[in-house]
Scaffold this motif. Structure first.
Motif, mmCIF file in Angstrom:
data_model
loop_
_atom_site.group_PDB
_atom_site.id
_atom_site.type_symbol
_atom_site.label_atom_id
_atom_site.label_comp_id
_atom_site.label_asym_id
_atom_site.label_seq_id
_atom_site.Cartn_x
_atom_site.Cartn_y
_atom_site.Cartn_z
ATOM 1 N N PRO A 221 -23.234 70.806 11.362
ATOM 2 C CA PRO A 221 -23.631 69.508 11.924
ATOM 3 C C PRO A 221 -23.734 69.529 13.446
ATOM 4 N N SER A 222 -22.989 70.444 14.085
ATOM 5 C CA SER A 222 -23.013 70.507 15.554
ATOM 6 C C SER A 222 -24.248 71.216 16.098
ATOM 7 N N ALA A 223 -25.049 71.801 15.225
ATOM 8 C CA ALA A 223 -26.262 72.520 15.664
ATOM 9 C C ALA A 223 -27.394 71.520 15.866
ATOM 10 N N THR A 224 -27.357 70.842 17.004
ATOM 11 C CA THR A 224 -28.333 69.790 17.280
ATOM 12 C C THR A 224 -29.280 70.119 18.426
ATOM 13 N N TRP A 225 -29.019 71.198 19.155
ATOM 14 C CA TRP A 225 -29.864 71.579 20.289
ATOM 15 C C TRP A 225 -31.102 72.282 19.750
ATOM 16 N N LYS A 226 -32.239 71.629 19.838
ATOM 17 C CA LYS A 226 -33.453 72.132 19.203
ATOM 18 C C LYS A 226 -33.862 73.509 19.722
ATOM 19 N N GLU A 227 -33.767 73.715 21.027
ATOM 20 C CA GLU A 227 -34.197 74.995 21.571
ATOM 21 C C GLU A 227 -33.311 76.133 21.069
ATOM 22 N N GLU A 228 -32.022 75.886 20.965
ATOM 23 C CA GLU A 228 -31.118 76.904 20.436
ATOM 24 C C GLU A 228 -31.402 77.156 18.956
ATOM 25 N N LYS A 229 -31.646 76.075 18.207
ATOM 26 C CA LYS A 229 -31.983 76.242 16.790
ATOM 27 C C LYS A 229 -33.252 77.064 16.624
ATOM 28 N N SER A 230 -34.214 76.829 17.491
ATOM 29 C CA SER A 230 -35.446 77.607 17.442
ATOM 30 C C SER A 230 -35.167 79.087 17.674
ATOM 31 N N ALA A 231 -34.268 79.376 18.626
ATOM 32 C CA ALA A 231 -33.910 80.775 18.893
ATOM 33 C C ALA A 231 -33.231 81.408 17.685
ATOM 34 N N VAL A 232 -32.380 80.652 17.010
ATOM 35 C CA VAL A 232 -31.689 81.167 15.832
ATOM 36 C C VAL A 232 -32.687 81.445 14.710
ATOM 37 N N MET A 233 -33.686 80.605 14.564
ATOM 38 C CA MET A 233 -34.743 80.889 13.586
ATOM 39 C C MET A 233 -35.467 82.184 13.944
ATOM 40 N N GLY A 234 -35.580 82.441 15.256
ATOM 41 C CA GLY A 234 -36.138 83.715 15.698
ATOM 42 C C GLY A 234 -35.255 84.885 15.307
ATOM 43 N N LEU A 253 -40.624 81.970 11.945
ATOM 44 C CA LEU A 253 -41.238 81.743 13.249
ATOM 45 C C LEU A 253 -42.105 80.487 13.244
ATOM 46 N N LYS A 254 -42.768 80.224 12.129
ATOM 47 C CA LYS A 254 -43.553 78.988 12.029
ATOM 48 C C LYS A 254 -42.630 77.773 12.096
ATOM 49 N N ARG A 255 -41.473 77.858 11.421
ATOM 50 C CA ARG A 255 -40.499 76.758 11.500
ATOM 51 C C ARG A 255 -40.018 76.569 12.925
ATOM 52 N N ALA A 256 -39.758 77.696 13.598
ATOM 53 C CA ALA A 256 -39.274 77.627 14.982
ATOM 54 C C ALA A 256 -40.324 76.987 15.891
ATOM 55 N N SER A 257 -41.589 77.327 15.680
ATOM 56 C CA SER A 257 -42.657 76.779 16.525
ATOM 57 C C SER A 257 -42.873 75.292 16.261
ATOM 58 N N LEU A 258 -42.651 74.858 15.045
ATOM 59 C CA LEU A 258 -42.764 73.430 14.731
ATOM 60 C C LEU A 258 -41.613 72.646 15.347
ATOM 61 N N LEU A 259 -40.443 73.258 15.380
ATOM 62 C CA LEU A 259 -39.272 72.579 15.939
ATOM 63 C C LEU A 259 -39.396 72.429 17.454
ATOM 64 N N VAL A 260 -39.808 73.510 18.128
ATOM 65 C CA VAL A 260 -39.989 73.478 19.591
ATOM 66 C C VAL A 260 -41.332 74.137 19.908
ATOM 67 N N PRO A 261 -42.413 73.372 19.917
ATOM 68 C CA PRO A 261 -43.740 73.963 20.102
ATOM 69 C C PRO A 261 -43.940 74.614 21.472
ATOM 70 N N ASP A 262 -43.180 74.166 22.486
ATOM 71 C CA ASP A 262 -43.419 74.670 23.839
ATOM 72 C C ASP A 262 -42.403 75.720 24.268
ATOM 73 N N ARG A 263 -41.895 76.493 23.316
ATOM 74 C CA ARG A 263 -41.010 77.612 23.649
ATOM 75 C C ARG A 263 -41.824 78.909 23.552
ATOM 76 N N ARG A 264 -42.063 79.514 24.692
ATOM 77 C CA ARG A 264 -42.924 80.705 24.761
ATOM 78 C C ARG A 264 -42.438 81.844 23.878
ATOM 79 N N GLU A 265 -41.122 82.045 23.848
ATOM 80 C CA GLU A 265 -40.558 83.197 23.146
ATOM 81 C C GLU A 265 -40.973 83.240 21.677
ATOM 82 N N THR A 266 -41.026 82.090 21.031
ATOM 83 C CA THR A 266 -41.390 82.061 19.617
ATOM 84 C C THR A 266 -42.811 82.595 19.407
#
Length: 357
Positions: A221-234, A253-266
């Motif tokens: 439940p504490s995993a609420t930071w979208k950018e960090e979640k996107s990294a974990v999906m990576g 990676l598609k899930r990660a890009s949908l969660l944070v579309p403007d994260r270059r790393e994904t």
């Protein structure tokens, strides 16, 4: 305003001269030494630092940093935690005095972690190891962080203050894994600890352990930071790709890009994977998505390749494979501008120019 720089150290004599130089401008330099035998203590004292030997058993970073912080004189207003292999920007004290606000308790600044031996930058992100003397405490056995439960925080975001990390690659980080497991066990509901443990497993190519911890992270439940979640999906994409499951890897990676579309790393990670698969249309599209994002560093899991020549290099190769030589040449030229000493990139530009790009 009186500023103290405080640190913990063990057998880091090679860094002492640079550390003392970067500390110029501080009103107090205090180092808690945890057992040096290589002359670190003597060199620091000769340079004017206050050094106090401490013993931490069993070892953990938060306890050591709290011991160092406790030794900082009470008349200090602001503390800056600095390791011996880290350097502040030239003229940092003037930048600090110009931007620190009366009543502020925490300072945020740009940090470049793990510069390479050739001088190329490592991961850049914002960090906050600058704090008021009173009301702060370090927590977590490894990848420790500052917490406050006795002051109402007032934040300053420095525009010029910067810290660079120049690590000693010969030093072992083998203790990190055990300490991260301790931290995760102590605070099983902490998404922060789960993130760092999953990342450490990735470092050691423990794909099973990394996937298990990454999935645990996503369930917290504490995993609420979208950018960090996107990294974990990576991370999960890396794990799946490592065992040959490219379909699931791309799905993460598609899930990660949908969660944070403007994260270059994904997008760069996706372009890499599609490059390996020979999907040139997909590779070019993903690399182009990455290049359209201009956002700077925000967190502690940025990949320096995302801001390097690499996305242009991927786009150039994919465009070339698709017969788009003019587009390929433009990307090759842009890649070379970002990495002018790269002979391979220079050869690419020459070859594409001959094709009439």
């Amino acid at each position: 305003m009186r500023i103290a720089i405080y640190a913990i150290a063990k057998n880091e004599v090679k860094h002492v001269a640079g550390f003392l130089k970067t500390c110029e401008g501080a009103d107090c330099v205090l180092v808690a030494d945890t057992g040096s035998t290589d002359g670190t203590v003597e060199a620091l004292r000769d340079g004017g630092a206050t050094v106090v030997p401490i013993t931490i058993r069993p070892w953990r970073f938060d306890t050591a940093r709290n011991a160092a912080l406790a030794l900082v004189p009470a008349d200090i207003d602001v503390c800056l935690s600095l390791d011996l292999d880290e350097r502040l920007n030239d003229g940092w004290r003037a930048d600090f005095d110009a931007e620190w606000k009366p009543g502020a308790t925490r300072g945020h600044y740009l940090y470049a972690w793990s510069h390479k031996a050739d001088g190329s930058p490592g991961v850049e992100y914002w960090t906050d190891r600058c704090h008021a003397r009173q009301g702060y405490l370090w927590r977590h056995a490894c990848h420790e962080a500052l917490y406050s439960d006795r002051v109402e925080e007032v934040n300053v975001h420095f525009r010029k203050l910067r810290m660079d990390h120049w690590p000693d690659s010969s030093k072992s980080r083998g203790q990190y894994m055990d300490l991260l497991k301790v931290a995760a066990k102590e605070e099983p509901h902490s998404s922060r600890n789960a993130f760092y443990l999953a990342r450490e497993c990735i470092f050691y190519r423990d794909w099973i352990g990394a996937e298990k911890e990454a999935r645990r992270y996503l369930d917290l439940p504490s995993a609420t930071w979208k950018e960090e979640k996107s990294a974990v999906m990576g991370f999960l994409a890396q794990c799946r790709a490592a065992v040959g499951d490219r379909t699931q890897a791309l799905d993460w990676l598609k899930r990660a890009s949908l969660l944070v579309p403007d994260r270059r790393e994904t997008w760069v990670q996706m372009a890499d994977m599609l490059y390996e698969a020979g999907d040139w249309t997909g590779c070019y599209a993903a690399a182009s998505k990455a290049l359209a994002i201009k956002k700077g560093p925000t967190a502690g899991f940025n990949d320096p390749r995302a801001a390097s020549a690499h996305p242009h290099d991927l786009a150039s190769f994919a465009a070339s494979q698709l017969g788009q030589h003019a587009i390929a040449l433009k990307h090759a030229q842009d890649a070379l501008l970002l990495s002018p000493g790269d002979e391979r990139l220079a050869r690419n530009v020459a070859a594409l120019s001959k094709l009439g790009g």
